[in-house]
Enzyme design. Structure first.
Site, PDB file in Angstrom:
ATOM      1  N   ASP A 146       0.831  -1.210   0.000  1.00  0.00           N
ATOM      2  CA  ASP A 146       0.000   0.000   0.000  1.00  0.00           C
ATOM      3  C   ASP A 146       0.863   1.257   0.000  1.00  0.00           C
ATOM      4  OD1 ASP A 146       0.800  -0.667   2.736  1.00  0.00           O
ATOM      5  OD2 ASP A 146      -0.446   1.013   3.369  1.00  0.00           O
TER       6      ASP A 146
ATOM      7  N   GLU B 147       0.290  -0.937   5.716  1.00  0.00           N
ATOM      8  CA  GLU B 147       1.395  -0.518   6.586  1.00  0.00           C
ATOM      9  C   GLU B 147       1.196   0.915   7.039  1.00  0.00           C
ATOM     10  OE1 GLU B 147       5.310   1.149   7.791  1.00  0.00           O
ATOM     11  OE2 GLU B 147       4.014   1.832   6.183  1.00  0.00           O
TER      12      GLU B 147
HETATM   13 ZN   LIG Z   1       6.826   2.601   3.914  1.00  0.00          ZN
END
Ligand SMILES: [Zn+2]
Length: 488
Positions: A88, A155
């Site tokens: 992501d 993340e």
């Molecule tokens: Zn990163």
């Protein structure tokens, strides 16, 4: 390579760049929208890659993908290596950019040694890690032990993919995380963290005295990990100090308090509605505090101010509960707690009162405590809990994750330092971070994991000015290949 399925991708913008295979995959990834929370398409793209290359893989419910590649000849008995990055990206765009980042690919451009995306973030953080891993998985030349390539989701929104990842079938002894942003720096430790929310509750009483609004503003704020040591003021803590100083001069009753928007940011503004019996005494206390703050933060946070103005309020907390809350705000640990003795200049343990909010008859205080030593994170959390309990509040500890502690003996680190010296003729810097990385969560789940985090130069990440440095990308890719070759 598979054909792009999303509009907006201009094929071949990066096709002259080296390493060709890395930039080829990077360009494909940039054609697939993959902002945090919008990662199903990129997750499925990775699955299709694995199937096209006849590699074993698994995709979990969160969307994480693990692709396995067997050892090359001569490496059959070497320990398994994990290569890891997140799929992501932070989707940010300029105010005048009309792109729909949910559905459209990026408009890439090359400017000298830099790659960027017109009007938006580039997602070099961490798309370049994904591209490097795919290039290695597709390569017939690279020599390596058994590989486990772990691609996580989310993340950038609390490391949700790494948290959800089941590691029970992973055999890796070494982990090369590719989510750093500075060529020549090896990160070998990061902080763990825990959230604590403290609540004080009580009935409301009709107020006597005069209602006032107390506001704190003008602060610089900053990241609660990476900037906690810069000596900046915390608006929520200043609010507590202002109320304490007022309460020493006149009776104070609290109506409501609020401040800060995120646990991981140092709050820049806060305010409270209070009632006091002597307005003039309260004004004197605030004036004296402004003078002291101006002096104390002259260098580190010179804009800080506190203001009192008339307000309206009918009911507030009792005098006794108001005193307990103000005492909590005035005495609770905040900021840097301990500096590291292992790594010069590294904050080892810190805590940040990031948010205050009032809901009906309760006031909430939300903290993020970080430490590269797990027991010290717990100690700080317990200190907040103990203080809250003694003052009649309730504490709830949530979403803790482990530190990635420094490993005195690390074969991976030693191997990489040697590889780096052989390739670049100089020593890398070895550093620790007072912030979270997925390495913390994964090494918490896989005890004994020997990990290092590296990455190419990426500047202004999480903004539309984000740029990926081309030559640096080549160096990091070579270092990764060379490291795998040496882990025989
Ligand atoms: Zn990163």
């Amino acid at each position: 390579m598979t054909a792009p399925v999303f509009k907006g991708l201009i094929m071949g913008v990066l096709s002259n760049l080296e390493p060709k295979e890395v930039f080829g995959y990077f360009e494909e990834i940039c054609g697939i929208p993959h902002g945090s929370g919008n990662t199903q398409a990129i997750s499925d793209y990775l699955v299709k890659f694995a199937m096209d290359h006849k590699l074993r893989f698994r995709q979990d419910e969160a969307g994480n993908v693990v692709i396995f590649k067997p050892a090359t000849e001569g490496y059959e008995n070497a320990d398994t290596v994990m290569l890891q990055g997140h799929m992501d990206m932070v989707a940010e765009q300029d105010p005048d950019c009309t792109k729909d980042m949910m559905t459209e690919g990026l408009d890439l451009f090359v400017d000298g040694d830099l790659v960027g995306a017109r009007g938006t973030t580039l997602g070099g953080d961490d798309g370049i890690a994904v591209a490097m891993e795919l290039a290695i998985l597709a390569s017939h030349e690279a020599e390596h032990p058994d590989l486990e390539c772990v691609f996580t989701v989310g993340e950038e929104i609390g490391m949700v993919g790494a948290r959800a990842l089941d590691t029970s079938d992973l055999k890796a002894k070494y982990m090369l995380n590719l989510d750093s942003e500075a060529d020549g720096i090896f990160t070998v430790s990061c902080a763990g963290a825990a959230r604590v929310v403290v609540r004080f509750s009580g009935g409301r009483e009709t107020l006597a005295g005069k209602a006032l609004k107390l506001t704190v503003g003008g602060l610089a704020g900053g990241h609660s990990g990476e900037e906690i040591h810069k000596g900046r003021a915390n608006a929520d803590i200043v609010l507590g100090r202002a109320m304490f100083e007022i309460s020493r001069k006149t009776e104070l009753r609290l109506v409501e308090a609020s401040g800060g928007t995120k646990d991981n940011a140092i709050p820049r503004e806060s305010s409270a509605i209070i009632a006091v019996s002597d307005v003039k005494a309260a004004e004197e206390a605030v004036s004296e505090l402004n003078h002291n703050l101006g002096n104390e933060y002259r260098v580190t946070d010179s804009g800080v101010w506190v203001k009192l103005e008339p307000a309206e309020a009918e009911a507030g907390f009792s005098r006794e509960l108001s005193e307990r809350i103000v005492c909590f705000m005035f005495t609770v640990p905040n900021g840097v707690q301990v500096m590291s003795a292992d790594v010069e200049g590294l904050v080892q343990t810190s805590t940040n009162l990031g948010q205050i909010y009032t809901e009906e008859d309760s006031v909430y205080f939300s903290f993020l405590t970080r430490s590269s030593v797990n027991s010290q994170r717990d100690e700080t959390v317990e200190r907040i809990e103990a203080l809250a309990a003694a003052l009649g509040g309730e504490a709830e500890v949530g979403s803790a994750y482990s530190a990635w502690e420094y490993k005195a003996d690390s074969k991976l680190r030693d191997t990489m330092i040697e590889a780096y010296k052989a390739l670049n003729g100089r020593e890398p810097k070895v550093e620790a971070l007072h912030a979270g990385l997925e390495c913390g969560i994964l090494s918490g789940k896989m005890p004994g994991l020997d990990a290092v985090s590296i990455g190419p130069d990426l500047t202004d990440i999480h903004t539309p000015r984000e740029r990926l440095h081309i030559e640096s990308t080549g160096r990091i890719y070579k270092l990764t290949i060379e490291t795998l070759k040496r882990l025989r």
